[in-house]
Design a protein around this motif. Structure first.
Motif, PDB file in Angstrom:
ATOM      1  N   LEU A  75      38.825  48.786  20.942  1.00  0.00           N
ATOM      2  CA  LEU A  75      40.255  48.940  21.216  1.00  0.00           C
ATOM      3  C   LEU A  75      40.965  49.562  20.021  1.00  0.00           C
ATOM      4  CD1 LEU A  75      42.862  48.459  22.851  1.00  0.00           C
ATOM      5  CD2 LEU A  75      42.945  46.161  21.863  1.00  0.00           C
ATOM      6  N   THR A  76      40.651  49.085  18.814  1.00  0.00           N
ATOM      7  CA  THR A  76      41.310  49.626  17.624  1.00  0.00           C
ATOM      8  C   THR A  76      40.973  51.101  17.438  1.00  0.00           C
ATOM      9  OG1 THR A  76      39.513  49.034  16.090  1.00  0.00           O
ATOM     10  CG2 THR A  76      41.158  47.354  16.558  1.00  0.00           C
ATOM     11  N   GLN A  77      39.758  51.502  17.809  1.00  0.00           N
ATOM     12  CA  GLN A  77      39.377  52.908  17.692  1.00  0.00           C
ATOM     13  C   GLN A  77      40.134  53.771  18.701  1.00  0.00           C
ATOM     14  OE1 GLN A  77      35.126  52.745  18.164  1.00  0.00           O
ATOM     15  NE2 GLN A  77      34.783  51.872  16.132  1.00  0.00           N
ATOM     16  N   ILE A  78      40.292  53.249  19.924  1.00  0.00           N
ATOM     17  CA  ILE A  78      41.041  53.980  20.946  1.00  0.00           C
ATOM     18  C   ILE A  78      42.498  54.148  20.516  1.00  0.00           C
ATOM     19  CG2 ILE A  78      41.922  53.847  23.313  1.00  0.00           C
ATOM     20  CD1 ILE A  78      39.295  52.422  24.051  1.00  0.00           C
ATOM     21  N   LEU A  79      43.082  53.062  19.987  1.00  0.00           N
ATOM     22  CA  LEU A  79      44.474  53.129  19.541  1.00  0.00           C
ATOM     23  C   LEU A  79      44.626  54.089  18.364  1.00  0.00           C
ATOM     24  CD1 LEU A  79      45.504  49.356  19.738  1.00  0.00           C
ATOM     25  CD2 LEU A  79      46.067  51.189  21.348  1.00  0.00           C
ATOM     26  N   SER A  80      43.653  54.100  17.467  1.00  0.00           N
ATOM     27  CA  SER A  80      43.701  55.015  16.318  1.00  0.00           C
ATOM     28  C   SER A  80      43.717  56.458  16.787  1.00  0.00           C
ATOM     29  CB  SER A  80      42.499  54.775  15.397  1.00  0.00           C
ATOM     30  OG  SER A  80      42.537  53.479  14.843  1.00  0.00           O
ATOM     31  N   ALA A  81      42.926  56.754  17.830  1.00  0.00           N
ATOM     32  CA  ALA A  81      42.897  58.110  18.372  1.00  0.00           C
ATOM     33  C   ALA A  81      44.252  58.508  18.952  1.00  0.00           C
ATOM     34  CB  ALA A  81      41.815  58.221  19.440  1.00  0.00           C
ATOM     35  N   GLU A  82      45.054  57.501  19.360  1.00  0.00           N
ATOM     36  CA  GLU A  82      46.389  57.763  19.900  1.00  0.00           C
ATOM     37  C   GLU A  82      47.464  57.715  18.823  1.00  0.00           C
ATOM     38  OE1 GLU A  82      47.143  58.670  22.899  1.00  0.00           O
ATOM     39  OE2 GLU A  82      45.164  58.441  23.827  1.00  0.00           O
ATOM     40  N   GLY A  83      47.035  57.550  17.573  1.00  0.00           N
ATOM     41  CA  GLY A  83      47.983  57.532  16.472  1.00  0.00           C
ATOM     42  C   GLY A  83      48.541  56.163  16.137  1.00  0.00           C
ATOM     43  N   ILE A  84      47.986  55.102  16.733  1.00  0.00           N
ATOM     44  CA  ILE A  84      48.448  53.741  16.459  1.00  0.00           C
ATOM     45  C   ILE A  84      47.455  53.082  15.499  1.00  0.00           C
ATOM     46  CG2 ILE A  84      49.026  51.494  17.447  1.00  0.00           C
ATOM     47  CD1 ILE A  84      49.578  52.925  20.090  1.00  0.00           C
ATOM     48  N   ILE A  85      47.832  52.960  14.245  1.00  0.00           N
ATOM     49  CA  ILE A  85      46.976  52.358  13.228  1.00  0.00           C
ATOM     50  C   ILE A  85      47.475  50.938  12.956  1.00  0.00           C
ATOM     51  CG2 ILE A  85      45.963  52.610  10.940  1.00  0.00           C
ATOM     52  CD1 ILE A  85      45.369  54.930  12.859  1.00  0.00           C
ATOM     53  N   SER A 136      50.014  38.826   9.794  1.00  0.00           N
ATOM     54  CA  SER A 136      51.233  39.024  10.573  1.00  0.00           C
ATOM     55  C   SER A 136      50.907  38.993  12.063  1.00  0.00           C
ATOM     56  CB  SER A 136      51.893  40.359  10.208  1.00  0.00           C
ATOM     57  OG  SER A 136      52.277  40.376   8.849  1.00  0.00           O
ATOM     58  N   SER A 137      51.935  38.807  12.873  1.00  0.00           N
ATOM     59  CA  SER A 137      51.773  38.671  14.319  1.00  0.00           C
ATOM     60  C   SER A 137      51.333  39.985  14.975  1.00  0.00           C
ATOM     61  CB  SER A 137      53.087  38.202  14.944  1.00  0.00           C
ATOM     62  OG  SER A 137      53.068  38.356  16.342  1.00  0.00           O
ATOM     63  N   PHE A 138      50.286  39.908  15.789  1.00  0.00           N
ATOM     64  CA  PHE A 138      49.818  41.059  16.559  1.00  0.00           C
ATOM     65  C   PHE A 138      50.866  41.472  17.589  1.00  0.00           C
ATOM     66  CE2 PHE A 138      47.134  42.659  20.196  1.00  0.00           C
ATOM     67  CZ  PHE A 138      46.766  43.861  19.601  1.00  0.00           C
ATOM     68  N   ASP A 139      51.386  40.482  18.341  1.00  0.00           N
ATOM     69  CA  ASP A 139      52.397  40.765  19.353  1.00  0.00           C
ATOM     70  C   ASP A 139      53.692  41.259  18.714  1.00  0.00           C
ATOM     71  OD1 ASP A 139      50.350  39.338  20.646  1.00  0.00           O
ATOM     72  OD2 ASP A 139      51.713  38.712  22.218  1.00  0.00           O
ATOM     73  N   GLY A 140      54.027  40.691  17.546  1.00  0.00           N
ATOM     74  CA  GLY A 140      55.229  41.124  16.838  1.00  0.00           C
ATOM     75  C   GLY A 140      55.133  42.577  16.383  1.00  0.00           C
ATOM     76  N   TYR A 141      53.942  42.975  15.937  1.00  0.00           N
ATOM     77  CA  TYR A 141      53.731  44.362  15.527  1.00  0.00           C
ATOM     78  C   TYR A 141      53.903  45.303  16.717  1.00  0.00           C
ATOM     79  CZ  TYR A 141      51.148  48.640  14.593  1.00  0.00           C
ATOM     80  OH  TYR A 141      50.781  49.961  14.503  1.00  0.00           O
ATOM     81  N   LEU A 142      53.337  44.933  17.875  1.00  0.00           N
ATOM     82  CA  LEU A 142      53.459  45.767  19.063  1.00  0.00           C
ATOM     83  C   LEU A 142      54.909  45.849  19.528  1.00  0.00           C
ATOM     84  CD1 LEU A 142      50.317  44.628  21.102  1.00  0.00           C
ATOM     85  CD2 LEU A 142      50.559  46.623  19.621  1.00  0.00           C
ATOM     86  N   GLN A 143      55.641  44.750  19.350  1.00  0.00           N
ATOM     87  CA  GLN A 143      57.049  44.745  19.738  1.00  0.00           C
ATOM     88  C   GLN A 143      57.846  45.745  18.901  1.00  0.00           C
ATOM     89  OE1 GLN A 143      59.995  41.280  19.081  1.00  0.00           O
ATOM     90  NE2 GLN A 143      59.236  40.947  21.146  1.00  0.00           N
ATOM     91  N   LYS A 144      57.588  45.792  17.607  1.00  0.00           N
ATOM     92  CA  LYS A 144      58.266  46.761  16.742  1.00  0.00           C
ATOM     93  C   LYS A 144      57.879  48.189  17.125  1.00  0.00           C
ATOM     94  CE  LYS A 144      58.549  43.637  12.773  1.00  0.00           C
ATOM     95  NZ  LYS A 144      58.069  43.361  11.381  1.00  0.00           N
TER      96      LYS A 144
END
Length: 253
Positions: A75-85, A136-144
Motif C-alpha cells: 500500500l505504501t508503495q502504491i501511495l508513493s507512486a501517486e505522490g503520497i509519502i 503520529s495518527s495515521f487517520d489524522g495524517y490522511l485527514q490533513k
C-alpha cells in the motif's frame, strides 16, 4: 420516517455538484483524495463535505477508529507512486513476519525476500497514558491530506439519510440538513451508521459481523524485543467463542 425506494441507474456529476462522504477513516480519506484529484485533472469543479466526529489527535479510544493498525508495504508503495509519502512518524516499518500459533504447534511466516513489508500504525494519537510519543495518527495524517486537497471537514454525526426531490438528503445530530448529488458511505462496521444505508431504501443490507476486543498494553521495548521480536503473533486456537487473536508489537506497546 418513511423512506422512498429509488432505482438508481446512473449518476452524472457536473460543475457545482456536491458530494458527501460519511466517515474519515482510510477508506473515506482515500476516496476523497483520489476523487478530488480526478476532478482536478478533468476540470470538474465539485464540492466534497466529509462527515467525521472523531478527533484523531486524542489519546486512547477517543481518538482511535478501533482497528489493530496494520498496513502492508505494498500500500505504501502504491501511495508513493501517486505522490503520497507517508511520514516516518506515522508509519512504523518494523514487523518482519507473522508467527502463527495453533493447537498443533507454531510456525513463523517470513515476508517475501526477508523485507520489512508489514507496517504498524496508530489510528489515533496513541495509547492512554502516553507521555512521550514519537508516532503520529495515521487517520489524522490522511485527514490533513484531504483538507489540503480542498475537502470540507464537518465534525458532526449523520443521523438520517432520506430522499428529497430525487436527491439523497442528510440530517446531522447538530441540525445540519442538506441534499447532495452523491453520498459515499465509508463507515467501516459501525452498525448505527450502516443502518442509515439499509433504511434509505435502495436494497442495501447490513453485513454479518463478530465482536472484536482491542486493548493496548505497555510492556517496554526491551521486553517486546525479547518475547515478541519484530513478528506479529496470530492465534488460531480451539477455544470456545474465540475465533482469532493477535499480538501486534508497536514500540513500547
Amino acid at each position: 420516517m418513511k423512506y422512498l425506494k429509488k432505482q438508481i441507474s446512473g449518476i452524472k456529476l457536473e460543475n457545482s455538484s456536491e458530494i458527501a462522504v460519511i466517515g474519515n477513516g482510510p477508506a473515506g480519506s482515500f476516496f476523497t483524495y483520489f476523487f478530488l484529484d480526478l476532478a482536478e485533472r478533468i476540470g470538474l469543479d465539485v464540492k466534497v463535505d466529509v462527515f467525521e466526529q472523531q478527533d484523531f489527535s486524542r489519546y486512547g479510544p477517543a481518538g482511535c477508529n478501533h482497528c489493530g493498525g496494520i498496513v502492508s508495504e505494498s500500500l505504501t508503495q502504491i501511495l508513493s507512486a501517486e505522490g503520497i509519502i507517508i511520514p516516518s512518524e506515522v508509519l512504523q516499518r518494523g514487523i518482519q513476519s507473522y508467527t502463527l500459533h495453533m493447537d498443533i504447534g507454531s510456525v513463523n511466516i517470513d515476508t517475501p525476500l526477508d523485507e520489512q513489508r508489514i507496517a504498524a500504525v496508530y489510528r489515533g494519537a496513541g495509547p492512554l497514558g502516553t507521555k512521550e510519543h514519537k508516532w503520529s495518527s495515521f487517520d489524522g495524517y490522511l485527514q490533513k491530506l484531504i483538507n489540503n486537497k480542498g475537502a470540507h471537514l464537518i465534525k458532526d454525526f449523520v443521523e438520517s439519510i432520506n430522499w428529497n426531490m430525487e436527491r439523497p438528503h442528510i440530517t446531522t445530530r447538530n441540525g445540519l440538513s442538506k441534499s447532495y448529488d452523491l453520498i459515499v458511505g465509508a463507515v467501516g462496521l459501525r452498525a448505527s451508521s450502516l443502518q442509515l444505508f439499509e433504511e434509505a431504501g435502495f436494497g442495501y443490507r447490513l453485513p454479518r459481523t463478530t465482536k472484536t476486543y482491542i486493548c493496548e498494553f505497555k510492556i517496554g521495548y526491551e521486553l517486546m524485543q525479547k518475547y515478541f521480536g519484530s513478528s506479529m503473533h496470530v492465534f488460531l486456537l480451539n477455544i470456545p467463542r474465540l475465533e482469532f487473536a493477535a499480538l501486534i508489537p508497536k514500540g513500547d506497546f
